[in-house]
Write an enzyme that holds these catalytic residues in place. Sequence first.
Site, PDB file in Angstrom:
ATOM      1  N   ARG A 235     -52.341 -16.110  28.179  1.00 38.63           N
ATOM      2  CA  ARG A 235     -52.805 -17.028  29.361  1.00 38.63           C
ATOM      3  C   ARG A 235     -51.476 -18.344  29.406  1.00 38.63           C
ATOM      4  O   ARG A 235     -51.793 -18.829  27.741  1.00 38.63           O
ATOM      5  CB  ARG A 235     -53.909 -17.512  30.027  1.00 38.63           C
ATOM      6  CG  ARG A 235     -54.511 -16.338  30.505  1.00 38.63           C
ATOM      7  CD  ARG A 235     -53.625 -15.738  31.429  1.00 38.63           C
ATOM      8  NE  ARG A 235     -54.564 -14.725  32.476  1.00 38.63           N
ATOM      9  CZ  ARG A 235     -54.817 -13.783  32.596  1.00 38.63           C
ATOM     10  NH1 ARG A 235     -54.125 -13.027  32.028  1.00 38.63           N
ATOM     11  NH2 ARG A 235     -55.733 -13.017  32.911  1.00 38.63           N
ATOM     12  N   GLU A 264     -47.339 -19.906  36.800  1.00 36.27           N
ATOM     13  CA  GLU A 264     -46.750 -18.957  36.902  1.00 36.27           C
ATOM     14  C   GLU A 264     -46.327 -18.228  38.733  1.00 36.27           C
ATOM     15  O   GLU A 264     -47.494 -18.532  39.247  1.00 36.27           O
ATOM     16  CB  GLU A 264     -47.333 -16.809  36.703  1.00 36.27           C
ATOM     17  CG  GLU A 264     -46.955 -16.717  35.246  1.00 36.27           C
ATOM     18  CD  GLU A 264     -47.904 -16.210  34.366  1.00 36.27           C
ATOM     19  OE1 GLU A 264     -48.346 -14.673  35.482  1.00 36.27           O
ATOM     20  OE2 GLU A 264     -48.577 -15.757  33.541  1.00 36.27           O
ATOM     21  N   HIS A 282     -44.579 -11.081  32.479  1.00 37.92           N
ATOM     22  CA  HIS A 282     -46.231 -10.997  32.542  1.00 37.92           C
ATOM     23  C   HIS A 282     -46.076  -9.483  32.737  1.00 37.92           C
ATOM     24  O   HIS A 282     -47.286  -8.736  34.013  1.00 37.92           O
ATOM     25  CB  HIS A 282     -46.912 -11.320  33.589  1.00 37.92           C
ATOM     26  CG  HIS A 282     -48.685 -11.755  33.170  1.00 37.92           C
ATOM     27  ND1 HIS A 282     -49.797 -12.836  33.898  1.00 37.92           N
ATOM     28  CD2 HIS A 282     -49.347 -11.050  32.653  1.00 37.92           C
ATOM     29  CE1 HIS A 282     -51.168 -12.243  33.292  1.00 37.92           C
ATOM     30  NE2 HIS A 282     -50.324 -11.866  32.801  1.00 37.92           N
TER      31      HIS A 282
HETATM   32  C1  GLV Z   1     -53.657  -9.348  32.173  1.00 44.99           C
HETATM   33  O1  GLV Z   1     -52.908 -10.809  31.708  1.00 44.99           O
HETATM   34  C2  GLV Z   1     -55.282  -9.521  32.385  1.00 44.99           C
HETATM   35  O2  GLV Z   1     -55.737 -10.609  31.890  1.00 44.99           O
HETATM   36  O3  GLV Z   1     -55.150  -8.090  32.404  1.00 44.99           O
END
Ligand code: GLV
Length: 322
Positions: A235, A264, A282
């Site tokens: 993250r 983000e 991401h």
């Molecule tokens: C992706 O970042 C997730 O947490 O699935």
Amino acid sequence: MKPKIFVTRILPELVMERLNEHFIVNVNPEDRALTKEEIMLGVLDCDILLCLLSDIIDSEILICNPDLKGIVNYAVGYNNIDLKYATKLKIPVTNTPGVLTETTADMAWALIFSVARKIVEADKFVREGKFKGWAPKLFLGADIFGKTIGIIGAGRIGTAVAKRAAGFNMKVLYHDHNSDIEQDIEAEKVDLKFLLQTSDFVSLHVPLLADTIHLIGENELKMMKKTAIIINTSRGAVVDEEILLRALQQNWIAGAGLDVYEDEPKITNGLINCDNAVLAPHIASASVETRTKMGFIALENAIAICHGKYPPQIVNREIYES
Ligand code: GLV
Ligand code: GLV
């Protein structure tokens, strides 16, 4: 009568088909994130909310429908949901662990390769017609084989990243307060400082929690080798992005491979001008196979909740224990 599910964004086709078999589906028809008001409107008239990691599910959304039976998050991370409040309201919350482990580990490695061997910059160079022939110093990168990789957070994903390092004859260091992985793979548990000081590649795999926010800040980046590369597929807020920008601009470290950002989809001003960073939007779990499997898991959990059963991927299991 089928239960109602509200889906905040269109998911892969097979997933939508299966959802339609089991639920009356209300899905956001547009390929964009919904506003809070739009999410609330959908939640008002559903049994199950199927949401994404980019949907902030706060207390106001949680209380807007007293008949809401459950929330299935289409992600392994669930820091987007006010879990404490959901638990207080006895709303089960589920995630999609397991299936995205290997896909995310692949992505961490894709970033390692891309940054170390300057793949993105080199590709751009070729496309711009600048390749005039082999040259001894053209895009000199760093070796990966035989180097040291430091894994911060040795859960499922961190361990999967570590396993891949064996194929590159790398030394594996890891830092984790909970798990021990030495039985499964050749790796050495070390403290964070030692890991940062000695690793050539540092890869982050902790969840976002109060004590992992800005886990990597100025002190940590300054401890790293000048030749080291940092990879973040966890993250964004695990790293202080402003400081990372400075580290990249002033060459405290050699590079960064990022799939996630603090705020983000915003990206700290200046980061996109850093040639020593590879920036992905991401997409670590973004394989057709995995995104489909994630949907099936979400579906399975939604069905269990509607049948009054214990959902297999429950995150707040305490609501079933009291
Ligand atoms: C992706 O970042 C997730 O947490 O699935
Ligand atoms: C997620 O799957 C993790 O625990 O690493």
